[in-house]
Design a protein around this motif. Structure first.
Motif, PDB file in Angstrom:
ATOM      1  N   LEU A 161      -7.484  -0.455  12.041  1.00 57.99           N
ATOM      2  CA  LEU A 161      -6.468  -1.381  11.547  1.00 57.99           C
ATOM      3  C   LEU A 161      -7.112  -2.748  11.332  1.00 57.99           C
ATOM      4  N   GLU A 162      -6.701  -3.458  10.295  1.00 57.56           N
ATOM      5  CA  GLU A 162      -7.203  -4.823  10.092  1.00 57.56           C
ATOM      6  C   GLU A 162      -6.496  -5.715  11.115  1.00 57.56           C
ATOM      7  N   SER A 163      -7.031  -5.677  12.305  1.00 62.68           N
ATOM      8  CA  SER A 163      -6.377  -6.271  13.483  1.00 62.68           C
ATOM      9  C   SER A 163      -6.472  -7.798  13.501  1.00 62.68           C
ATOM     10  N   ILE A 164      -5.366  -8.400  13.864  1.00 65.01           N
ATOM     11  CA  ILE A 164      -5.301  -9.863  13.926  1.00 65.01           C
ATOM     12  C   ILE A 164      -5.921 -10.369  15.235  1.00 65.01           C
ATOM     13  N   THR A 165      -5.757  -9.611  16.306  1.00 63.49           N
ATOM     14  CA  THR A 165      -6.401  -9.998  17.574  1.00 63.49           C
ATOM     15  C   THR A 165      -7.916  -9.942  17.410  1.00 63.49           C
TER      16      THR A 165
ATOM     17  N   LEU B  65       0.828  -1.206   0.000  1.00 66.77           N
ATOM     18  CA  LEU B  65       0.000   0.000   0.000  1.00 66.77           C
ATOM     19  C   LEU B  65       0.863   1.258   0.000  1.00 66.77           C
ATOM     20  N   MET B  66       1.981   1.203   0.712  1.00 68.27           N
ATOM     21  CA  MET B  66       2.860   2.377   0.788  1.00 68.27           C
ATOM     22  C   MET B  66       3.887   2.384  -0.351  1.00 68.27           C
ATOM     23  N   ARG B  67       3.665   1.516  -1.340  1.00 71.95           N
ATOM     24  CA  ARG B  67       4.513   1.450  -2.548  1.00 71.95           C
ATOM     25  C   ARG B  67       5.986   1.219  -2.226  1.00 71.95           C
TER      26      ARG B  67
ATOM     27  N   THR C 259     -10.073  13.142  15.743  1.00 67.50           N
ATOM     28  CA  THR C 259     -10.752  12.188  14.853  1.00 67.50           C
ATOM     29  C   THR C 259      -9.739  11.177  14.330  1.00 67.50           C
ATOM     30  N   ARG C 260     -10.142   9.907  14.200  1.00 65.06           N
ATOM     31  CA  ARG C 260      -9.245   8.891  13.630  1.00 65.06           C
ATOM     32  C   ARG C 260      -8.974   9.214  12.166  1.00 65.06           C
ATOM     33  N   ILE C 261      -7.732   9.019  11.739  1.00 61.17           N
ATOM     34  CA  ILE C 261      -7.385   9.172  10.326  1.00 61.17           C
ATOM     35  C   ILE C 261      -8.297   8.285   9.474  1.00 61.17           C
ATOM     36  N   SER C 262      -8.446   8.666   8.202  1.00 61.24           N
ATOM     37  CA  SER C 262      -9.386   7.913   7.366  1.00 61.24           C
ATOM     38  C   SER C 262      -8.698   7.408   6.100  1.00 61.24           C
ATOM     39  N   ASP C 263      -9.383   6.502   5.415  1.00 58.29           N
ATOM     40  CA  ASP C 263      -8.796   5.784   4.281  1.00 58.29           C
ATOM     41  C   ASP C 263      -8.247   6.720   3.206  1.00 58.29           C
ATOM     42  N   ASN C 264      -8.903   7.842   2.977  1.00 63.78           N
ATOM     43  CA  ASN C 264      -8.448   8.765   1.928  1.00 63.78           C
ATOM     44  C   ASN C 264      -7.411   9.762   2.422  1.00 63.78           C
ATOM     45  N   VAL C 265      -7.028   9.659   3.676  1.00 58.57           N
ATOM     46  CA  VAL C 265      -6.037  10.587   4.235  1.00 58.57           C
ATOM     47  C   VAL C 265      -4.748   9.819   4.538  1.00 58.57           C
ATOM     48  N   MET C 266      -4.834   8.888   5.463  1.00 56.69           N
ATOM     49  CA  MET C 266      -3.716   8.007   5.812  1.00 56.69           C
ATOM     50  C   MET C 266      -4.360   6.698   6.216  1.00 56.69           C
ATOM     51  N   PRO C 267      -4.320   5.695   5.356  1.00 54.99           N
ATOM     52  CA  PRO C 267      -5.116   4.489   5.607  1.00 54.99           C
ATOM     53  C   PRO C 267      -4.806   3.798   6.930  1.00 54.99           C
ATOM     54  N   PRO C 268      -5.773   3.772   7.849  1.00 53.07           N
ATOM     55  CA  PRO C 268      -5.536   3.109   9.142  1.00 53.07           C
ATOM     56  C   PRO C 268      -5.496   1.595   9.043  1.00 53.07           C
ATOM     57  N   ARG C 269      -5.904   1.016   7.890  1.00 50.71           N
ATOM     58  CA  ARG C 269      -5.981  -0.453   7.824  1.00 50.71           C
ATOM     59  C   ARG C 269      -4.607  -1.120   7.828  1.00 50.71           C
ATOM     60  N   VAL C 270      -3.534  -0.327   7.570  1.00 54.18           N
ATOM     61  CA  VAL C 270      -2.188  -0.911   7.610  1.00 54.18           C
ATOM     62  C   VAL C 270      -1.366  -0.239   8.709  1.00 54.18           C
ATOM     63  N   LYS C 271      -0.184  -0.822   8.976  1.00 54.29           N
ATOM     64  CA  LYS C 271       0.627  -0.312  10.085  1.00 54.29           C
ATOM     65  C   LYS C 271       1.714   0.625   9.562  1.00 54.29           C
ATOM     66  N   ASN C 272       1.237   1.813   9.161  1.00 53.32           N
ATOM     67  CA  ASN C 272       2.104   2.881   8.706  1.00 53.32           C
ATOM     68  C   ASN C 272       2.544   3.650   9.955  1.00 53.32           C
TER      69      ASN C 272
END
Ligand code: PMP
Length: 317
Positions: free
Chosen positions: A219-223, A69-71, A149-162
């Motif tokens: 985040l797409e959390s594993i726990t 995602l972060m290329r 506010t939590r960051i959002s997909d179009n700003v800084m994607p929270p689904r990954v560990k950036n």
């Protein structure tokens, strides 16, 4: 291990002595804007004298997704990184609960490394450190709904560990601490419940376990996904859906979950007492099941744990 650190870390394919792992001051990618990481936990099982890494492949798959995602270039496969981690845990003779920290960052100097454009090379380090579990210790925390506010997909994607995502977490955590709470709960841009600064969130209402969906700025959390599976195996109804802020206040139980957070019960949100203010019964059931799974004590979840094997000290010839 010395008093402060293990003997080795892994760096671009080799085990390196801790003291020799240095980067140059101009290596701007190291300054973390261009970095992604993973947080993985290994649990020591006393009876079996074995260290088990929890969901190693799932974490490394997410590591590669974060890179994609972060290329960033992906020079190492899940299998290679997995082998590196197991070998590192053996070399460091980790006979204790351990946090494993793989980090990928743009190597080299200057803004090319910072912007990640034009094919900056990627460097990977993996470090380990002791991280005692607080599962089944009965700790209950207080929380507030953050004004951040939590960051959002179009700003800084929270689904990954950036790594940069954690500036948002840091602002919320500092505000919560200044106001006397243990942890913040962040809402997303829609004003719905997202997650904690380094954990996902679950609530229990009328016996049903509820957690925000993966499109709610989490985040797409594993726990989280492990607990959904454990809950269903325990015969509980577990659903992923959008959660309103006020549902936190009237929930029967609230808890945070994550690799470091493990399962952290929340007894109060914005001064609303949750249940009786202690750990709720469903949280306790899940915590016990999670504890047994991560420590390799429950054979039904053997597929989730990787035994490190030779973490046992190698006998001298
Ligand atoms: N959300 C955030 C922001 C996190 O940093 C973490 C910890 N990795 C989690 C959720 C929980 O994710 P996991 O269960 O994969 O550790």
């Amino acid at each position: 291990m010395s008093a402060t650190h293990p003997a080795y870390l892994w760096w671009n394919g080799e085990q390196v002595a801790w003291e020799d792992a240095t980067v140059h001051v101009t290596a701007i990618g190291w300054s973390s804007v261009s970095a992604i990481f993973e947080g993985i936990k290994a649990y020591w099982n006393d009876e079996r004298e074995e260290l088990y890494v929890f969901r190693l492949d799932a974490h490394l798959e997410r590591f590669l997704r974060s890179q994609k995602l972060m290329r960033m270039e992906r020079e190492y496969s899940v299998a290679q990184l997995s082998d590196a981690i197991v070998a590192l845990l053996r070399a460091n003779e980790c006979r204790y609960d351990t946090y494993i920290f793989p980090l990928a960052f743009a190597s080299g100097a200057g803004f090319r490394a910072l912007s990640q454009s034009g094919g900056a090379k990627t460097s990977i380090t993996i470090t380990t450190r002791p991280s005692p579990s607080h599962l089944l210790k009965g700790e209950v925390k207080t929380a507030c709904v953050s004004s951040w506010t939590r960051i959002s997909d179009n700003v800084m994607p929270p689904r990954v560990k950036n790594i940069s995502n954690y500036r948002n977490s840091q602002l919320a955590s500092a505000e919560a601490a200044y106001n006397g709470y243990d942890t913040p709960i962040l809402l997303n841009t829609q004003g719905k419940v997202a997650e904690g600064p380094g954990s996902c969130l679950m609530v229990v209402r009328d016996g049903q376990l509820i957690t925000p969906g993966v499109t709610d700025s989490i985040l797409e959390s594993i726990t989280r996904s492990s607990l959904l599976e454990l809950a269903r195996d325990l015969g509980l109804e577990a659903v992923e859906r959008t959660i309103d802020r006020t549902e936190l206040y009237i929930a029967d139980e609230v808890f945070m979950c994550g690799t470091s957070a493990e399962i952290t019960p929340i007894g109060m949100v914005d001064h609303y007492t949750i249940g009786d203010g202690g750990e709720g019964p469903i949280t306790t059931r899940l915590e016990r099941a999670f504890h047994d799974a991560v420590r390799g004590k429950d054979e039904r979840y053997a597929r989730w744990v990787t035994p490190v094997g030779a973490a046992k000290a190698v006998p001298a010839d």
